[in-house]
Design a protein around this motif. Structure first.
Motif, PDB file in Angstrom:
ATOM      1  N   ASN A  41     -27.495  12.849  76.951  1.00 11.16           N
ATOM      2  CA  ASN A  41     -27.066  12.916  78.345  1.00 11.16           C
ATOM      3  C   ASN A  41     -28.093  13.631  79.218  1.00 11.16           C
ATOM      4  O   ASN A  41     -28.277  13.294  80.391  1.00 11.16           O
ATOM      5  CB  ASN A  41     -25.705  13.610  78.439  1.00 11.16           C
ATOM      6  CG  ASN A  41     -25.109  13.491  79.822  1.00 11.16           C
ATOM      7  OD1 ASN A  41     -25.153  12.448  80.449  1.00 11.16           O
ATOM      8  ND2 ASN A  41     -24.564  14.589  80.317  1.00 11.16           N
ATOM      9  N   GLU A  42     -28.794  14.603  78.626  1.00 13.29           N
ATOM     10  CA  GLU A  42     -29.828  15.355  79.355  1.00 13.29           C
ATOM     11  C   GLU A  42     -31.179  14.631  79.345  1.00 13.29           C
ATOM     12  O   GLU A  42     -32.153  15.131  79.908  1.00 13.29           O
ATOM     13  CB  GLU A  42     -30.002  16.750  78.733  1.00 13.29           C
ATOM     14  CG  GLU A  42     -28.790  17.651  78.884  1.00 13.29           C
ATOM     15  CD  GLU A  42     -28.546  18.085  80.315  1.00 13.29           C
ATOM     16  OE1 GLU A  42     -29.539  18.317  81.043  1.00 13.29           O
ATOM     17  OE2 GLU A  42     -27.380  18.184  80.714  1.00 13.29           O
ATOM     18  N   GLY A  43     -31.247  13.488  78.668  1.00 14.86           N
ATOM     19  CA  GLY A  43     -32.484  12.713  78.647  1.00 14.86           C
ATOM     20  C   GLY A  43     -33.519  13.195  77.646  1.00 14.86           C
ATOM     21  O   GLY A  43     -34.690  12.852  77.756  1.00 14.86           O
ATOM     22  N   ARG A  44     -33.090  13.970  76.660  1.00 21.36           N
ATOM     23  CA  ARG A  44     -34.029  14.487  75.662  1.00 21.36           C
ATOM     24  C   ARG A  44     -34.151  13.531  74.480  1.00 21.36           C
ATOM     25  O   ARG A  44     -33.226  12.795  74.159  1.00 21.36           O
ATOM     26  CB  ARG A  44     -33.576  15.868  75.197  1.00 21.36           C
ATOM     27  CG  ARG A  44     -33.638  16.893  76.308  1.00 21.36           C
ATOM     28  CD  ARG A  44     -33.444  18.296  75.782  1.00 21.36           C
ATOM     29  NE  ARG A  44     -33.468  19.248  76.866  1.00 21.36           N
ATOM     30  CZ  ARG A  44     -32.384  19.720  77.479  1.00 21.36           C
ATOM     31  NH1 ARG A  44     -31.190  19.327  77.097  1.00 21.36           N
ATOM     32  NH2 ARG A  44     -32.503  20.582  78.460  1.00 21.36           N
ATOM     33  N   ASN A  86     -24.921  15.572  74.000  1.00 22.72           N
ATOM     34  CA  ASN A  86     -25.386  16.365  75.143  1.00 22.72           C
ATOM     35  C   ASN A  86     -26.885  16.187  75.376  1.00 22.72           C
ATOM     36  O   ASN A  86     -27.331  16.078  76.520  1.00 22.72           O
ATOM     37  CB  ASN A  86     -25.052  17.850  74.941  1.00 22.72           C
ATOM     38  CG  ASN A  86     -23.567  18.123  75.024  1.00 22.72           C
ATOM     39  OD1 ASN A  86     -22.799  17.331  75.582  1.00 22.72           O
ATOM     40  ND2 ASN A  86     -23.137  19.238  74.454  1.00 22.72           N
ATOM     41  N   GLU A  87     -27.649  16.164  74.291  1.00 25.55           N
ATOM     42  CA  GLU A  87     -29.098  15.980  74.413  1.00 25.55           C
ATOM     43  C   GLU A  87     -29.428  14.605  75.001  1.00 25.55           C
ATOM     44  O   GLU A  87     -30.310  14.484  75.848  1.00 25.55           O
ATOM     45  CB  GLU A  87     -29.775  16.145  73.048  1.00 25.55           C
ATOM     46  CG  GLU A  87     -29.747  17.573  72.516  1.00 25.55           C
ATOM     47  CD  GLU A  87     -30.610  18.518  73.330  1.00 25.55           C
ATOM     48  OE1 GLU A  87     -31.845  18.417  73.259  1.00 25.55           O
ATOM     49  OE2 GLU A  87     -30.025  19.354  74.053  1.00 25.55           O
ATOM     50  N   SER A 105     -15.885  10.884  76.034  1.00 26.55           N
ATOM     51  CA  SER A 105     -17.114  10.954  75.241  1.00 26.55           C
ATOM     52  C   SER A 105     -16.990  10.245  73.889  1.00 26.55           C
ATOM     53  O   SER A 105     -17.971  10.066  73.198  1.00 26.55           O
ATOM     54  CB  SER A 105     -17.516  12.409  75.020  1.00 26.55           C
ATOM     55  OG  SER A 105     -16.540  13.079  74.246  1.00 26.55           O
ATOM     56  N   TYR A 139     -23.772   7.412  75.748  1.00 25.93           N
ATOM     57  CA  TYR A 139     -23.800   8.869  75.964  1.00 25.93           C
ATOM     58  C   TYR A 139     -24.638   9.312  77.166  1.00 25.93           C
ATOM     59  O   TYR A 139     -24.963  10.475  77.293  1.00 25.93           O
ATOM     60  CB  TYR A 139     -24.267   9.623  74.703  1.00 25.93           C
ATOM     61  CG  TYR A 139     -23.524   9.235  73.445  1.00 25.93           C
ATOM     62  CD1 TYR A 139     -22.149   9.395  73.349  1.00 25.93           C
ATOM     63  CD2 TYR A 139     -24.208   8.698  72.365  1.00 25.93           C
ATOM     64  CE1 TYR A 139     -21.471   9.046  72.178  1.00 25.93           C
ATOM     65  CE2 TYR A 139     -23.542   8.346  71.189  1.00 25.93           C
ATOM     66  CZ  TYR A 139     -22.166   8.521  71.123  1.00 25.93           C
ATOM     67  OH  TYR A 139     -21.495   8.165  69.973  1.00 25.93           O
ATOM     68  N   ARG A 140     -24.996   8.412  78.025  1.00 25.51           N
ATOM     69  CA  ARG A 140     -25.816   8.801  79.189  1.00 25.51           C
ATOM     70  C   ARG A 140     -24.939   9.056  80.405  1.00 25.51           C
ATOM     71  O   ARG A 140     -23.902   8.554  80.573  1.00 25.51           O
ATOM     72  CB  ARG A 140     -26.821   7.697  79.503  1.00 25.51           C
ATOM     73  CG  ARG A 140     -27.817   7.533  78.386  1.00 25.51           C
ATOM     74  CD  ARG A 140     -28.842   6.440  78.703  1.00 25.51           C
ATOM     75  NE  ARG A 140     -29.483   5.980  77.510  1.00 25.51           N
ATOM     76  CZ  ARG A 140     -30.564   6.523  76.983  1.00 25.51           C
ATOM     77  NH1 ARG A 140     -31.134   7.556  77.568  1.00 25.51           N
ATOM     78  NH2 ARG A 140     -31.101   6.046  75.900  1.00 25.51           N
TER      79      ARG A 140
END
Length: 192
Positions: free
Chosen positions: A168-171, A165-166, A48, A191-192
């Protein structure tokens, strides 16, 4: 010139980092704040953690519009693993015209006594501390220390881990990042 050194991986740098750095330079006797990008340890591969130069680029993009905030890659050329006292010694040799100080979160004071040559750091360098919500109490040995100064910076519970993390979650985390940094992360698909 008095320089505050703000160390971190900055993976990625976010508005919390910028807010603290800017607040320190505006509300203390620091003339500039240098964001010292900590290199990835060659002994620890962490997927990461972006490449050193990609993280430095983000710090450059985040600080380029601020006269008193600067990116710093000084640790990239130092022997690893690196220790803060070694970086401070090197900076003093390279920039004898500057006075250096450390910037850290209050929670970091709890482990300061474990740092290599921490007594030497406290003897020769000021430490500017910013508060954290989850700080607890200051260790007794550092209460009322003449080299430790608390600067009441705004408390922002925002972390690079949360941002990664956000993403990676697509937010949408665009408001949490400096504009140039958001564009760079989006363009590079980090970060995806």
């Amino acid at each position: 010139m008095k320089i505050g050194l703000f160390f971190g991986t900055f993976n990625p740098i976010h508005i919390g980092h910028l807010t603290i750095g800017n607040h320190m330079v505006e509300h203390s006797d620091l003339d500039q704040v240098w964001f010292v990008v900590t290199p990835q340890s060659p002994f620890k591969q962490k997927s990461s953690l972006l490449d050193n130069h990609q993280r430095l680029e983000m710090v450059y993009l985040a600080t380029k519009d601020y006269d008193k905030l600067r990116p710093c890659d000084i640790e990239f050329g130092l022997k690893q693993p690196n220790y803060t006292i070694d970086t401070l010694t090197y900076l003093e040799e390279k920039y004898p015209e500057h006075e250096f100080a450390l910037i850290m979160g209050e929670d970091n004071l709890k482990s300061l006594h474990k740092w290599k040559n921490y007594e030497l750091i406290l003897d020769h360098y000021a430490i500017y501390v910013y508060p954290r919500i989850s700080n607890g109490t200051r260790p007794e040995r550092f209460k009322n220390h003449p080299k430790i100064f608390t600067v009441s910076a705004p408390i922002m519970e925002l972390s690079s881990t949360f941002i990664r993390n956000e993403i990676n979650e697509g937010r949408n985390i665009r408001p949490m990042l400096p504009e140039h940094v958001w564009h760079y992360i989006d363009e590079m698909n980090f970060y995806r």
